[in-house]
Enzyme design. Structure first.
Site: not given
Ligand code: SF4
Length: 253
Positions: A163, A181
């Site tokens: 991420k 997310d």
């Protein structure tokens, strides 16, 4: 950036006919069920996806991330600090930190103990301070003090995962990446746009269905949509730009 957490579905005590009715429980209480429902729904057509992102673009042509930073290095540090924390909480701490240390060299000169003091309002701050120092050392030792531009290199830095790499590649270097997310994960599953059990599954699904012309900003449009409209507990379906396209069986419009 908040971490994705999944709850076990609560056992329902409702009888079968009653279960078919719309539930009054908050949406967040039924994530697994919602994902299962999304899986059964008809996939979005290419025209529908195009329409949804055209609306996001029209409403907000130049969306911005909310993590404050001064350069690729401070963006990297901010993303590492944002694990299991809110952007607002990270910004509060980093404003003062980045004023004195906006390069790996300055961060090392500051030292782990002082970094810890600056970020002690953020969860897991001890571990994060250690990572910030370690990643700064590695940037100097192996990358000439610059943030590298490849996913593998970014992921090799202490505290950085997929991420982090996606956010840095997108926001610092303009690459068409999709960081998933908690907000993006929820929106992709709930709407049926790209259902998936894991962030990676959702990421790959989104990259597959979103037309390239929207990919630069798609990450931010989906985060902002999840943060301000498609809220976890009480989605604001009545003001949602894509409420006619959304596949969620429990949408309120
Ligand atoms: S209609 Fe409701 S559930 Fe669907 S995307 Fe919009 S806010 Fe979310």
């Amino acid at each position: 950036m908040a971490k994705i957490t999944r709850k076990s579905p609560a056992k329902s005590r409702l009888s079968a006919p009653k279960r078919a009715k719309k539930s009054s429980k908050p949406a967040a209480a039924r994530p697994a069920r919602s994902r299962a429902a999304a899986k059964k729904t008809k996939p979005w057509t290419a025209a529908e996806v195009y329409e949804a992102f055209s609306r996001f673009r029209k409403a907000n042509p130049d969306p911005r991330g909310e993590l404050e930073h001064l350069n690729p290095y401070t963006l990297l540090v901010a993303v590492v600090l944002s694990a299991q924390a809110t952007d607002a909480g990270v910004n509060k701490a980093t404003r003062a930190l980045f004023a004195v240390a906006d390069t790996p060299q300055k961060m090392l000169a500051l030292g782990e103990e002082k970094v810890r003091d600056y970020i002690k309002t953020i969860g897991l701050y001890r571990n994060k301070a250690r990572n910030v120092i370690a990643l700064s050392e590695k940037l100097i030792a192996e990358f000439g003090g610059e943030v590298p531009r490849t996913r593998a290199e970014i992921e090799s830095l202490p505290g950085a995962g997929r991420k982090t790499a996606n956010v840095v590649l997108n926001m610092a270097f303009g690459e068409r990446t999709m960081a998933v997310d908690t907000h993006v994960f929820r929106v992709a599953n709930r709407t049926g746009l790209a259902p998936g059990k894991t962030p990676l599954e959702v990421e790959l699904g989104l990259v597959r269905v979103i037309p390239p012309e929207f990919m630069l900003h798609a990450h931010h449009w989906l985060i902002l949509h999840g943060r301000y409209t498609c809220l976890a507990r009480k989605p604001r379906c009545e003001v949602c730009l894509i409420n006619d396209l959304c596949r969620w069986p429990e949408k309120t419009v």
